[in-house]
Design an enzyme around this catalytic site. Structure first.
Site, PDB file in Angstrom:
ATOM      1  CG  LEU A 107     -13.629  18.610 -37.178  1.00 55.52           C
ATOM      2  CD1 LEU A 107     -13.110  17.231 -36.797  1.00 55.52           C
ATOM      3  CD2 LEU A 107     -14.203  18.597 -38.582  1.00 55.52           C
ATOM      4  CG  ASP A 108     -20.411  20.112 -36.942  1.00 56.95           C
ATOM      5  OD1 ASP A 108     -20.353  18.920 -36.578  1.00 56.95           O
ATOM      6  OD2 ASP A 108     -20.778  20.455 -38.075  1.00 56.95           O
ATOM      7  CE  LYS A 109     -23.381  17.413 -28.575  1.00 55.94           C
ATOM      8  NZ  LYS A 109     -24.633  17.772 -27.852  1.00 55.94           N
TER       9      LYS A 109
END
Length: 239
Positions: A107-109
Site C-alpha cells: 500500500l502506498d504511503k
C-alpha cells in the site's frame, strides 16, 4: 507447482531465511555455501531439494512459516527501511525477537488498511500474481459527488500512461454534496492503480482504505496493530 529451481538469493528468500536483498549481501560477504563450497555468484541456480545450502556453518532448512495481518496507518511506507527516514510499517512490529516476514503486496504511503505479511513466498504469490485473480477490496473517499458516469467509467477502464486500468467492480457506498465513498474491487492491481484511475478523471482521493484480500477482512483491528492469521484465513488463500 512452483519450480524448485531458483537463483541463490531467491532460494534463501523461499526458505524464509531473509529477503533477496539481504541474501545478496550475505553471498557477497562469502557467508553462503552451496554443496560445501563458498558461492559468491548471485546468479547461481540451485535446486531447493537436491542442493545443500549452508550459511554461517549451519545447513539451512525451511523455517517455520508465519502469517500476519496489519491495519496499516496512513503515512507509513511499505518497506523494511527508507532512505528518506519516513516511518515504515515494520515499526509497528516488536523491535526484537520478531521473525523475518515480508509484505504480500503493498500500500502506498497515503493509503491505509489491510496488509498481509509472511515468510512463505508461495503463499504470498497467490495474493500478488495476476494469474491467481485474488480480489482486493477498497473503500475510497473521493472529493466530489459521485456523478452518474464515474462508476461505468471505472469498470470500462481508463488509459493511464502505458497501462489500461480497470476496476473489476465499483459500488457507490454513500454520496454527499461534496464527497462520496466508493467500494472498488481489483483483481490485477498495478502500481497506484486506483489513484491513477481517479487522477485520469481529475478526481481527488481523500482516503483510500483496503478492507479485504480474498476472504480475509480487516474487521475491527485498530490502526497500527497486527495479529496472527487464523488457520482458516491462511487456507482461504491457499485454496
Amino acid at each position: 507447482m512452483p519450480s524448485p529451481i531458483a537463483s541463490l538469493p531467491r532460494a534463501l528468500s523461499k526458505l524464509g531465511i531473509c529477503s533477496r536483498t539481504q541474501a545478496e549481501k550475505f553471498i557477497a560477504e562469502k557467508k553462503v555455501l552451496v554443496n560445501g563450497k563458498c558461492e559468491t555468484n548471485i546468479q547461481r541456480r540451485v535446486h531447493l531439494k537436491n542442493d545443500t545450502i549452508e550459511m554461517a556453518g549451519a545447513q539451512l532448512v525451511a523455517s517455520e512459516k508465519y502469517y500476519f495481518m496489519m491495519n496499516k496507518p496512513r503515512g507509513y511506507v511499505t518497506t523494511t527501511s527508507d532512505e528518506q527516514r519516513r516511518k515504515t510499517v515494520f515499526e509497528c512490529f516488536p523491535a526484537h525477537d520478531f521473525p523475518y516476514v515480508f509484505p504480500a503486496g503493498r500500500l502506498d504511503k497515503a493509503s491505509e488498511g489491510l496488509l498481509l505479511f509472511t515468510n512463505d513466498s508461495q503463499w504470498a504469490e497467490r495474493i500478488t500474481a495476476p494469474k491467481f485473480r485474488c480480489e482486493k477490496k477498497y473503500h475510497v473517499q473521493i472529493g466530489t459527488a459521485a456523478y452518474e458516469k464515474i462508476l461505468p467509467q471505472l469498470k470500462e477502464g481508463i488509459q493511464s500512461d502505458n497501462d489500461f486500468l480497470v476496476a473489476n467492480d465499483v459500488v457507490l457506498v454513500r454520496s454527499g454534496q461534496k464527497n462520496s465513498w466508493l467500494e472498488i474491487v481489483l483483481v490485477e492491481g498495478r502500481n497506484r492503480h486506483i489513484r491513477r484511475m481517479m487522477s485520469a478523471l481529475h478526481i481527488k482521493i481523500l482516503r483510500l482504505i483496503r478492507i479485504s484480500i480474498g476472504t480475509i477482512r480487516l474487521g475491527t483491528l485498530p490502526k497500527g496493530q497486527f495479529r496472527t492469521l487464523t488457520n482458516e484465513e491462511i487456507l482461504s488463500i491457499q485454496k
